[in-house]
Design a protein around this motif. Structure first.
Motif, PDB file in Angstrom:
ATOM      1  N   GLY A 146      -1.964  16.567  12.175  1.00  0.00           N
ATOM      2  CA  GLY A 146      -1.751  15.933  10.882  1.00  0.00           C
ATOM      3  C   GLY A 146      -2.352  14.552  10.798  1.00  0.00           C
ATOM      4  N   HIS A 147      -1.915  13.846   9.754  1.00  0.00           N
ATOM      5  CA  HIS A 147      -2.380  12.474   9.581  1.00  0.00           C
ATOM      6  C   HIS A 147      -1.298  11.633   8.914  1.00  0.00           C
ATOM      7  CE1 HIS A 147      -3.387  13.736   5.431  1.00  0.00           C
ATOM      8  NE2 HIS A 147      -3.209  12.467   5.147  1.00  0.00           N
ATOM      9  N   ILE A 148      -1.325  10.351   9.228  1.00  0.00           N
ATOM     10  CA  ILE A 148      -0.453   9.360   8.612  1.00  0.00           C
ATOM     11  C   ILE A 148      -1.365   8.208   8.229  1.00  0.00           C
ATOM     12  CG2 ILE A 148       1.522   7.806   8.915  1.00  0.00           C
ATOM     13  CD1 ILE A 148       2.438   9.745  11.204  1.00  0.00           C
ATOM     14  N   GLY A 160      -2.276   2.934   2.996  1.00  0.00           N
ATOM     15  CA  GLY A 160      -3.390   2.416   2.200  1.00  0.00           C
ATOM     16  C   GLY A 160      -4.664   3.097   2.642  1.00  0.00           C
ATOM     17  N   ASP A 161      -5.674   2.311   2.981  1.00  0.00           N
ATOM     18  CA  ASP A 161      -6.945   2.854   3.453  1.00  0.00           C
ATOM     19  C   ASP A 161      -7.009   2.976   4.979  1.00  0.00           C
ATOM     20  OD1 ASP A 161      -7.916   2.960   0.848  1.00  0.00           O
ATOM     21  OD2 ASP A 161      -8.736   0.926   0.939  1.00  0.00           O
ATOM     22  N   THR A 162      -5.924   2.606   5.653  1.00  0.00           N
ATOM     23  CA  THR A 162      -5.939   2.576   7.114  1.00  0.00           C
ATOM     24  C   THR A 162      -5.262   3.802   7.707  1.00  0.00           C
ATOM     25  OG1 THR A 162      -5.801   0.163   7.034  1.00  0.00           O
ATOM     26  CG2 THR A 162      -5.319   1.214   9.143  1.00  0.00           C
ATOM     27  N   ALA A 219       0.842  -1.193   0.000  1.00  0.00           N
ATOM     28  CA  ALA A 219       0.000   0.000   0.000  1.00  0.00           C
ATOM     29  C   ALA A 219       0.877   1.242   0.000  1.00  0.00           C
ATOM     30  CB  ALA A 219      -0.927   0.008   1.215  1.00  0.00           C
ATOM     31  N   ASP A 220       0.279   2.365  -0.365  1.00  0.00           N
ATOM     32  CA  ASP A 220       0.971   3.651  -0.338  1.00  0.00           C
ATOM     33  C   ASP A 220       0.946   4.215   1.080  1.00  0.00           C
ATOM     34  OD1 ASP A 220       1.123   3.334  -3.086  1.00  0.00           O
ATOM     35  OD2 ASP A 220      -0.447   4.784  -3.526  1.00  0.00           O
ATOM     36  N   LEU A 221       1.968   4.996   1.398  1.00  0.00           N
ATOM     37  CA  LEU A 221       2.039   5.675   2.684  1.00  0.00           C
ATOM     38  C   LEU A 221       1.861   7.173   2.431  1.00  0.00           C
ATOM     39  CD1 LEU A 221       2.753   5.648   5.761  1.00  0.00           C
ATOM     40  CD2 LEU A 221       5.126   6.033   5.054  1.00  0.00           C
ATOM     41  N   HIS A 222       0.889   7.767   3.102  1.00  0.00           N
ATOM     42  CA  HIS A 222       0.641   9.203   2.999  1.00  0.00           C
ATOM     43  C   HIS A 222       0.913   9.821   4.363  1.00  0.00           C
ATOM     44  CE1 HIS A 222      -1.377   8.844  -0.923  1.00  0.00           C
ATOM     45  NE2 HIS A 222      -1.808   7.684  -0.440  1.00  0.00           N
ATOM     46  N   PHE A 230       4.318  14.199   2.481  1.00  0.00           N
ATOM     47  CA  PHE A 230       4.840  13.357   1.402  1.00  0.00           C
ATOM     48  C   PHE A 230       3.977  12.117   1.223  1.00  0.00           C
ATOM     49  CE2 PHE A 230       6.893  11.802   5.238  1.00  0.00           C
ATOM     50  CZ  PHE A 230       6.787  10.428   5.123  1.00  0.00           C
ATOM     51  N   CYS A 231       4.172  11.472   0.084  1.00  0.00           N
ATOM     52  CA  CYS A 231       3.543  10.191  -0.216  1.00  0.00           C
ATOM     53  C   CYS A 231       4.638   9.280  -0.741  1.00  0.00           C
ATOM     54  CB  CYS A 231       2.446  10.362  -1.264  1.00  0.00           C
ATOM     55  SG  CYS A 231       1.727   8.787  -1.785  1.00  0.00           S
TER      56      CYS A 231
END
Length: 137
Positions: free
Chosen positions: A58-60, A63-65, A6-9, A24-25
């Motif tokens: 902020g947020h980390i 994927g969808d989690t 999954a991607d990390l945002h 970053f992503c």
């Protein structure tokens, strides 16, 4: 345990102790390097992604989690994130080789898989020729 891709945002803001603004992503399969001057917040950022400390805002998300979201009151523990990081110096066992240090962090895997996985990680970070090197050398 199946590997989840999954991607990390990450968008975090910290104004206490170490001032930090990061946005970053990292796409699945992509390698991301965190570079900057000493005291610039690199370790603080990695600790936030791993869940060892929390940003002021902020947020980390993986994927969808959501792993951290100050507005929603979400802050998953490091154990719930299933992630870790290997510091450049501190936290390494000085009496263990590079390979042994990585193996030490893979205790969640069956013993039979650890050395192969550790060698794979050393290769991914271009340390494949240094498995027997001690941290001080």
């Amino acid at each position: 345990m199946a590997q989840i891709i999954a991607d990390l945002h990450c968008r975090v803001h910290n104004h206490k102790h170490i001032k930090l603004n990061a946005d970053f992503c990292c796409k699945a399969g992509q390698v991301l390097a965190v570079v900057g001057p000493s005291g610039g917040g690199k370790t603080t950022l990695l600790r936030m992604v791993a869940g060892l400390s929390h940003p002021n805002a902020g947020h980390i998300q993986f994927g969808d989690t959501p792993w951290f979201d100050d507005k929603a009151g979400i802050a998953l523990s490091p154990q719930q994130r299933h992630i870790g990081f290997m510091p450049q110096h501190f936290g390494l066992f000085p009496h263990l080789t590079a390979l042994e240090n990585v193996v030490a962090g893979l205790d969640h895997l069956p013993k039979a898989e650890r050395i192969a996985r550790a060698k794979s990680w050393l290769e991914r970070v271009n340390l494949q020729g240094l498995p027997d090197r001690l941290p001080a050398h």
